[in-house]
Design a protein around this motif. Structure first.
Motif, PDB file in Angstrom:
ATOM      1  N   GLY A 108       0.813  -1.207   0.000  1.00  0.00           N
ATOM      2  CA  GLY A 108       0.000   0.000   0.000  1.00  0.00           C
ATOM      3  C   GLY A 108       0.849   1.260   0.000  1.00  0.00           C
ATOM      4  N   ALA A 109       1.994   1.188   0.673  1.00  0.00           N
ATOM      5  CA  ALA A 109       2.905   2.344   0.700  1.00  0.00           C
ATOM      6  C   ALA A 109       3.555   2.559  -0.660  1.00  0.00           C
ATOM      7  N   ILE A 125       2.894   1.474 -14.239  1.00  0.00           N
ATOM      8  CA  ILE A 125       3.339   0.484 -13.249  1.00  0.00           C
ATOM      9  C   ILE A 125       2.135  -0.119 -12.534  1.00  0.00           C
ATOM     10  N   LEU A 126       1.198   0.729 -12.131  1.00  0.00           N
ATOM     11  CA  LEU A 126       0.004   0.249 -11.436  1.00  0.00           C
ATOM     12  C   LEU A 126      -0.859  -0.615 -12.352  1.00  0.00           C
ATOM     13  N   THR A 127      -0.947  -0.233 -13.616  1.00  0.00           N
ATOM     14  CA  THR A 127      -1.700  -1.030 -14.585  1.00  0.00           C
ATOM     15  C   THR A 127      -1.078  -2.408 -14.758  1.00  0.00           C
ATOM     16  N   ASP A 142      -2.242  -6.455  -2.818  1.00  0.00           N
ATOM     17  CA  ASP A 142      -2.429  -5.003  -2.779  1.00  0.00           C
ATOM     18  C   ASP A 142      -3.272  -4.504  -3.955  1.00  0.00           C
ATOM     19  N   GLN A 143      -4.138  -5.373  -4.448  1.00  0.00           N
ATOM     20  CA  GLN A 143      -5.005  -4.986  -5.551  1.00  0.00           C
ATOM     21  C   GLN A 143      -5.880  -3.769  -5.207  1.00  0.00           C
ATOM     22  N   PRO A 144      -6.481  -3.690  -4.007  1.00  0.00           N
ATOM     23  CA  PRO A 144      -7.286  -2.508  -3.689  1.00  0.00           C
ATOM     24  C   PRO A 144      -6.466  -1.218  -3.670  1.00  0.00           C
ATOM     25  N   ALA A 145      -5.297  -1.258  -3.045  1.00  0.00           N
ATOM     26  CA  ALA A 145      -4.455  -0.056  -2.996  1.00  0.00           C
ATOM     27  C   ALA A 145      -4.015   0.367  -4.386  1.00  0.00           C
ATOM     28  N   ALA A 146      -3.713  -0.616  -5.241  1.00  0.00           N
ATOM     29  CA  ALA A 146      -3.280  -0.299  -6.604  1.00  0.00           C
ATOM     30  C   ALA A 146      -4.414   0.314  -7.401  1.00  0.00           C
ATOM     31  N   LEU A 147      -5.628  -0.218  -7.257  1.00  0.00           N
ATOM     32  CA  LEU A 147      -6.756   0.360  -7.984  1.00  0.00           C
ATOM     33  C   LEU A 147      -7.047   1.767  -7.483  1.00  0.00           C
ATOM     34  N   GLY A 148      -7.014   1.977  -6.166  1.00  0.00           N
ATOM     35  CA  GLY A 148      -7.248   3.313  -5.629  1.00  0.00           C
ATOM     36  C   GLY A 148      -6.235   4.313  -6.145  1.00  0.00           C
ATOM     37  N   ALA A 149      -4.972   3.906  -6.195  1.00  0.00           N
ATOM     38  CA  ALA A 149      -3.922   4.796  -6.696  1.00  0.00           C
ATOM     39  C   ALA A 149      -4.107   5.082  -8.180  1.00  0.00           C
ATOM     40  N   LEU A 192     -11.995   3.365  -2.455  1.00  0.00           N
ATOM     41  CA  LEU A 192     -10.547   3.205  -2.584  1.00  0.00           C
ATOM     42  C   LEU A 192      -9.916   4.465  -3.172  1.00  0.00           C
ATOM     43  N   HIS A 193     -10.563   5.058  -4.162  1.00  0.00           N
ATOM     44  CA  HIS A 193     -10.104   6.321  -4.741  1.00  0.00           C
ATOM     45  C   HIS A 193     -10.082   7.405  -3.664  1.00  0.00           C
ATOM     46  N   ARG A 194     -11.140   7.461  -2.870  1.00  0.00           N
ATOM     47  CA  ARG A 194     -11.235   8.480  -1.825  1.00  0.00           C
ATOM     48  C   ARG A 194     -10.095   8.356  -0.818  1.00  0.00           C
TER      49      ARG A 194
END
Length: 209
Positions: A108-109, A125-127, A142-149, A192-194
């Protein structure tokens, strides 16, 4: 790649100085890994943020490398310091660590740091991470953190990288259903975006007095 204690490279002091130091009731790494830093009225906020920002300016690239080569607490802390300072020279290193997913809790970091960098390269990178890990419906990494980012970057850049992941019954929905069977609840993409945006705004509003 096996982890290496900073003592082996002459940087043994970095753990106490940057990772386990206390600016609140808990070590820094614990606070960075929780939601307490975003809680309104948190009594440690001013001191915590002041020391964090001071350390982003003080820490050297070599010290950051020593932290990134060790375990999850030091990697989490290093990624936060890199993100707050927008030290983009670490983009490739952060991306490699995210994709490798060698240790828990630090991903997540890494996603936070990429969101802070805020460029097309970070979105790529996130994609790549989501392309690799969303089909793994048996893994909750870390799929949720990656999607939010990535949602944060789409909003910032005016791009639409997340569209093919979040379309109805797309990779995101399939992954959510898969990990739900394993007992993992997942926030909505909007939430997650928020959260990503709140973390970035927290840093922006307090790192530039």
């Amino acid at each position: 790649m096996p982890s290496q204690h900073p003592e082996k490279t002459g940087y043994g002091y970095v753990i106490e100085r940057y990772v386990t130091r206390k600016d609140s009731d808990h070590p820094r790494c614990a606070e960075l890994g929780s939601a307490r830093i975003l809680r309104p009225g948190w009594r440690h906020a001013e001191r915590f943020v002041r020391h964090l920002v001071d350390d982003t300016a003080a820490i050297t690239d070599a010290e950051l490398e020593a932290l990134l080569a060790y375990e999850w607490r030091s990697r989490l802390t290093a990624a936060w310091l890199i993100g707050v300072d927008r030290r983009e020279s670490f983009r490739e290193r952060i991306g490699d660590l995210l994709l490798a997913s060698e240790v828990c809790y630090s991903g997540g970091a890494y996603c936070f740091a990429l969101a802070r960098f805020g460029t097309q390269a970070d979105a790529e990178i996130l994609t790549a991470y989501l392309d690799h890990y969303l089909p793994r419906t048996d893994l909750h990494y870390d799929q949720p953190a990656a999607l939010g980012a990535l949602l944060h970057l789409d909003a910032r850049l005016g791009t639409h990288h997340t569209g093919r992941f979040t379309e109805p019954d797309g990779l995101w929905d399939q992954w959510v259903r898969g990990v739900a069977r394993l007992g993992y609840p997942v926030d909505t993409p909007a939430e997650l975006h928020r959260w990503t945006s709140l973390h970035c705004a927290f840093t922006d509003t307090r790192s530039h007095p």
